[in-house]
Motif scaffolding. Structure first.
Motif: not given
Length: 191
Positions: A56-73
């Motif tokens: 869960m942590r690994a996925l969150r870190k990866q997704i957070e780095a590519h989230a659209p502008e103004g979006h948070g993971a």
């Protein structure tokens, strides 16, 4: 806590979606549990097992780095409402427009979500693969099902009035491409 339905009382008139949401908001859910509206019922289920933490942590870190502008993971226990389907879910991991959290309410609008990830368990697997897939598939751009029982991850994308139009599944250890608005490959070797 047992994983079976336990009726509290028999009602002559069924509560409305808004009344159920209010009940969920007022619940004193035990530590380590979350409440959701699934199939028109309030369902209380435990948070993920300890072994889910690393993927869960690994996925969150990866997704957070590519989230659209103004979006948070995040993995915080927020309930997202899907009024048209009369459902409200607390995803295991989500990416949402941060503006959705500016209000005073207790339930964020499901339209704010750009990605949802659910980590399956014995008690939630059916809802993650069926109920939530149907509801998310009408609105949420990307839905990831991290199947902890089968050691696979599936990406659904391209929502429509009939559900997701596209999907891809890989085994843990293989990369999985997440399409726009993220456009990157998930490294699943740590799952």
């Amino acid at each position: 806590m047992t994983e079976r339905a336990t009726p509290i009382e028999r009602l002559s008139v069924l509560p409305t979606f808004e009344e159920l949401l209010q009940t969920v908001a007022e619940m004193n859910t035990p530590d380590g549990f979350k409440a959701e509206l699934i199939r028109g019922k309030i369902v209380v289920s435990p948070f993920s097992k300890l072994r889910y933490y690393r993927p869960m942590r690994a996925l969150r870190k990866q997704i957070e780095a590519h989230a659209p502008e103004g979006h948070g993971a995040d993995t915080a226990p927020f309930l997202f409402r899907f009024s048209a389907s009369e459902r409200a879910y607390g995803p295991d991991l989500f990416v949402a427009d941060e503006a959705a959290f500016d209000g005073e309410g207790r339930h964020a609008d499901g339209a704010a979500l750009s990605l949802v990830a659910e980590f399956t368990s014995v008690s939630t697997r059916d809802a993650d693969w069926n109920e939530k897939l149907d509801v998310y598939g009408l609105l949420v751009p990307v839905y990831l099902v991290v199947d902890m029982q089968d050691s696979e991850i599936t990406c659904f994308w391209d929502p429509s009035p009939h559900g997701y139009r596209s999907r891809k599944t890989v085994s843990f250890g293989e990369p999985l491409h997440v399409p726009e608005p993220f456009d990157f490959d998930i490294d699943t070797t740590g799952f």
